[in-house]
Design an enzyme around this catalytic site. Structure first.
Site, PDB file in Angstrom:
ATOM      1  N   ASP A  14      38.613  47.248  39.688  1.00 17.36           N
ATOM      2  CA  ASP A  14      37.459  47.547  40.553  1.00 17.36           C
ATOM      3  C   ASP A  14      36.921  48.968  40.394  1.00 17.36           C
ATOM      4  OD1 ASP A  14      37.795  44.981  41.716  1.00 17.36           O
ATOM      5  OD2 ASP A  14      39.401  45.804  42.950  1.00 17.36           O
ATOM      6  N   LYS A  17      33.469  49.074  36.369  1.00 16.90           N
ATOM      7  CA  LYS A  17      33.311  48.991  34.914  1.00 16.90           C
ATOM      8  C   LYS A  17      32.051  48.219  34.537  1.00 16.90           C
ATOM      9  CE  LYS A  17      37.353  46.884  34.596  1.00 16.90           C
ATOM     10  NZ  LYS A  17      37.965  47.095  35.890  1.00 16.90           N
ATOM     11  N   GLY A  41      36.173  40.017  38.907  1.00 18.24           N
ATOM     12  CA  GLY A  41      34.802  39.722  39.278  1.00 18.24           C
ATOM     13  C   GLY A  41      33.969  40.946  38.975  1.00 18.24           C
ATOM     14  N   HIS A  42      33.102  40.851  37.988  1.00 18.19           N
ATOM     15  CA  HIS A  42      32.247  41.995  37.671  1.00 18.19           C
ATOM     16  C   HIS A  42      30.910  41.832  38.382  1.00 18.19           C
ATOM     17  CE1 HIS A  42      34.595  43.176  33.817  1.00 18.19           C
ATOM     18  NE2 HIS A  42      35.165  43.577  34.923  1.00 18.19           N
ATOM     19  N   GLN A 232      40.424  44.147  35.167  1.00 18.80           N
ATOM     20  CA  GLN A 232      41.497  44.902  35.840  1.00 18.80           C
ATOM     21  C   GLN A 232      41.624  46.344  35.320  1.00 18.80           C
ATOM     22  OE1 GLN A 232      42.866  41.493  34.601  1.00 18.80           O
ATOM     23  NE2 GLN A 232      41.901  40.676  36.423  1.00 18.80           N
TER      24      GLN A 232
HETATM   25  P1  IMP Z   1      46.555  37.982  39.982  1.00 17.12           P
HETATM   26  O1  IMP Z   1      45.941  38.635  38.781  1.00 17.12           O
HETATM   27  O2  IMP Z   1      45.614  37.108  40.738  1.00 17.12           O
HETATM   28  O3  IMP Z   1      47.868  37.324  39.665  1.00 17.12           O
HETATM   29  O4  IMP Z   1      46.927  39.175  41.000  1.00 17.12           O
HETATM   30  C1  IMP Z   1      47.936  40.131  40.733  1.00 17.12           C
HETATM   31  C2  IMP Z   1      47.543  41.508  41.273  1.00 17.12           C
HETATM   32  O5  IMP Z   1      46.437  42.003  40.538  1.00 17.12           O
HETATM   33  C3  IMP Z   1      47.090  41.501  42.746  1.00 17.12           C
HETATM   34  O6  IMP Z   1      47.465  42.730  43.331  1.00 17.12           O
HETATM   35  C4  IMP Z   1      45.587  41.421  42.641  1.00 17.12           C
HETATM   36  O7  IMP Z   1      44.939  41.933  43.783  1.00 17.12           O
HETATM   37  C5  IMP Z   1      45.349  42.289  41.423  1.00 17.12           C
HETATM   38  N1  IMP Z   1      44.096  41.977  40.693  1.00 17.12           N
HETATM   39  C6  IMP Z   1      43.886  40.986  39.808  1.00 17.12           C
HETATM   40  N2  IMP Z   1      42.630  41.041  39.325  1.00 17.12           N
HETATM   41  C7  IMP Z   1      42.040  42.092  39.916  1.00 17.12           C
HETATM   42  C8  IMP Z   1      40.742  42.692  39.781  1.00 17.12           C
HETATM   43  O8  IMP Z   1      39.871  42.258  39.025  1.00 17.12           O
HETATM   44  N3  IMP Z   1      40.506  43.772  40.558  1.00 17.12           N
HETATM   45  C9  IMP Z   1      41.451  44.284  41.378  1.00 17.12           C
HETATM   46  N4  IMP Z   1      42.667  43.792  41.514  1.00 17.12           N
HETATM   47  C10 IMP Z   1      42.968  42.695  40.782  1.00 17.12           C
HETATM   48 MG    MG Z   2      36.507  43.488  40.427  1.00 17.63          MG
END
Ligand code: IMP
Ligand code: MG
Length: 420
Positions: A14, A17, A41-42, A232
């Site tokens: 977040d 980017k 989510g962009h 991420q």
């Molecule tokens: P997962 O990727 O859904 O398995 O989540 C694992 C961890 O990564 C959690 O703490 C999520 O909140 C975090 N996470 C996954 N994708 C994102 C993202 O795009 N932005 C922020 N945090 C993310």
């Molecule tokens: Mg995001």
């Protein structure tokens, strides 16, 4: 040879980017997603309109760009097809790796089960099934897009039976008590229905599928500029992040190559993106976190709209953490650093910045140190009135050149620094 640029997140995701990718897409021919899945989510704001991308690269908003979903992306076929249709994109605009793996409905079900069940250890995932789908990939039961071709039906059926059995019976406990009775025939019916659906989706996706490693290397050799758009951030990387509170794939520079087949030797620019403060969604350590109920946290969360794009969850907020930032810059070999959302920080006249752990002498930290040693942040306070002055002071502590910053969500709010 075309130029290859990677845009990577340096925090817990977040970092805004999407805005950088959108800006850089102007000078690129191809934009590539190479990691993560629809957990990312962009969000983009163009001419006052909001766009959210979860499977396709957000650089696709430009009419001249080709979008690639490379092999490192865990594909949700429903969402991918939905995004292709809603933007009206033909196969000449989108190339999807036939080697990419699928995230299946059962993966989502088991992710939700783990995160909402009685277990006391929870990651705080986005509940999209990302973890279980990567587990299947690594135990060599993952399903790739290429396997959806009808001639492979029997193999696919065996794999899906195994996957479904593994989670339904073994983990979720279906069939073990009278309420959840499920027979082998029920399982077979479910798998058959899923296969029918996947075959239909395959028919739609077929013209979009190819070996994207061959495609990308060929286009780079012929002079096309290629932009890699990460999901991420470094601190969520399964190898380098705050394990186990991480996502299930790599989000750092190596993933560009393993997730696309474009070798490291072809990467020319590595642009790292950080916010002017820090946020985190999900559980895990966060040394510079600001007490959730404090006024400063409220101000940042509200003015920065710090709520998850995918989940709507309020994000945890905190001060900029330079030791972790320097670590992320090192791992990624960042050549240019971009600081986003400075306008949000300006709502706090004197902002804190952590420039060391325990003492100011120690300006590089690791997520492992944070996980196991609970270090105390050493803060300085910087006035946020003048951006150039702020960045000049900050640059004393940061190991990569800060070349750009942003003062708002629109395209025109991104600024180059005159000197770094
Ligand atoms: P997962 O990727 O859904 O398995 O989540 C694992 C961890 O990564 C959690 O703490 C999520 O909140 C975090 N996470 C996954 N994708 C994102 C993202 O795009 N932005 C922020 N945090 C993310
Ligand atoms: Mg995001």
């Amino acid at each position: 040879m075309g130029k290859v640029t990677a845009v990577l997140g340096l925090q817990w995701g977040d970092e805004a980017k999407g805005k950088m990718v959108d800006y850089l897409s102007e000078e690129n021919d191809i934009v590539v997603r190479f990691n993560g899945s629809l957990n990312a989510g962009h969000t983009l704001y163009v001419d006052g309109q909001k766009y959210v991308f979860r499977m396709l690269p957000c650089g696709m908003l430009h009419k001249h760009t080709i979008g690639v979903v490379a092999n490192g992306v865990m594909v949700n076929t429903n969402v991918l097809i939905e995004e292709i249709k809603s933007l009206g994109l033909g196969p000449e605009r989108v190339f999807v790796s036939d080697n990419a793996f699928l995230v299946l409905p059962i993966h989502k079900e088991v992710d939700i089960f783990r995160e909402t069940g009685k277990k006391d250890f929870k990651i705080g995932t986005t509940k999209n099934g990302i973890g279980p789908s990567f587990e299947d990939k690594v135990r060599r039961y993952g399903v790739r897009l290429v396997e959806l071709q009808p001639s492979n039906k029997i193999n696919l059926e065996n794999k899906l039976m195994n996957i479904t059995y593994n989670y339904w019976i073994k983990e979720l406990g279906y069939g073990k008590n009278p309420i959840n009775q499920i027979s082998h025939t029920d399982l077979e019916i479910m798998v058959k229905e899923l296969i029918n659906e996947l075959h239909e989706q395959y028919e739609f996706l077929k013209p979009y599928l190819c070996n994207t490693a061959l495609f990308l290397n060929d286009r780079i050799n012929k002079g096309d500029n290629v932009l890699f758009e990460a999901a991420q951030g470094a601190l969520l990387d399964v190898d380098f992040g705050s394990y186990p509170f991480v996502t299930s794939s790599n989000c750092t520079i190596g993933a560009v190559s393993t997730g696309s087949g474009v070798p490291a030797t072809k990467i020319d620019r590595v642009i790292g993106v950080t916010k002017s403060y820090t946020t985190r969604v999900g559980n895990g350590p966060f040394p510079t976190e600001i007490l959730e109920t404090s006024e400063e946290a409220e101000i940042i969360r509200k003015t920065g709209n710090e709520f998850g794009t995918v989940t709507g969850r309020p994000r945890r907020v905190g001060w900029l953490d330079v030791p972790l930032l320097n670590y992320a810059c090192m791992i990624n070999g960042v050549t240019e650093l971009v600081m986003t959302k400075f306008d949000v920080l300006q709502n706090i006249p004197q902002a804190k910045v952590c420039i060391g752990y325990n003492s100011r002498m120690n300006n590089i930290g690791t997520p492992q140190e944070v996980m196991y040693k609970n270090p105390a942040p050493y803060y300085v306070e910087l006035s946020t009135s003048y951006i150039e002055k702020y960045l000049t002071l900050l640059s004393r502590y940061v190991d990569a050149p800060i070349t750009m910053y942003s003062l708002g969500p629109e395209r025109e709010n991104l600024h180059h620094r005159t000197q770094t």
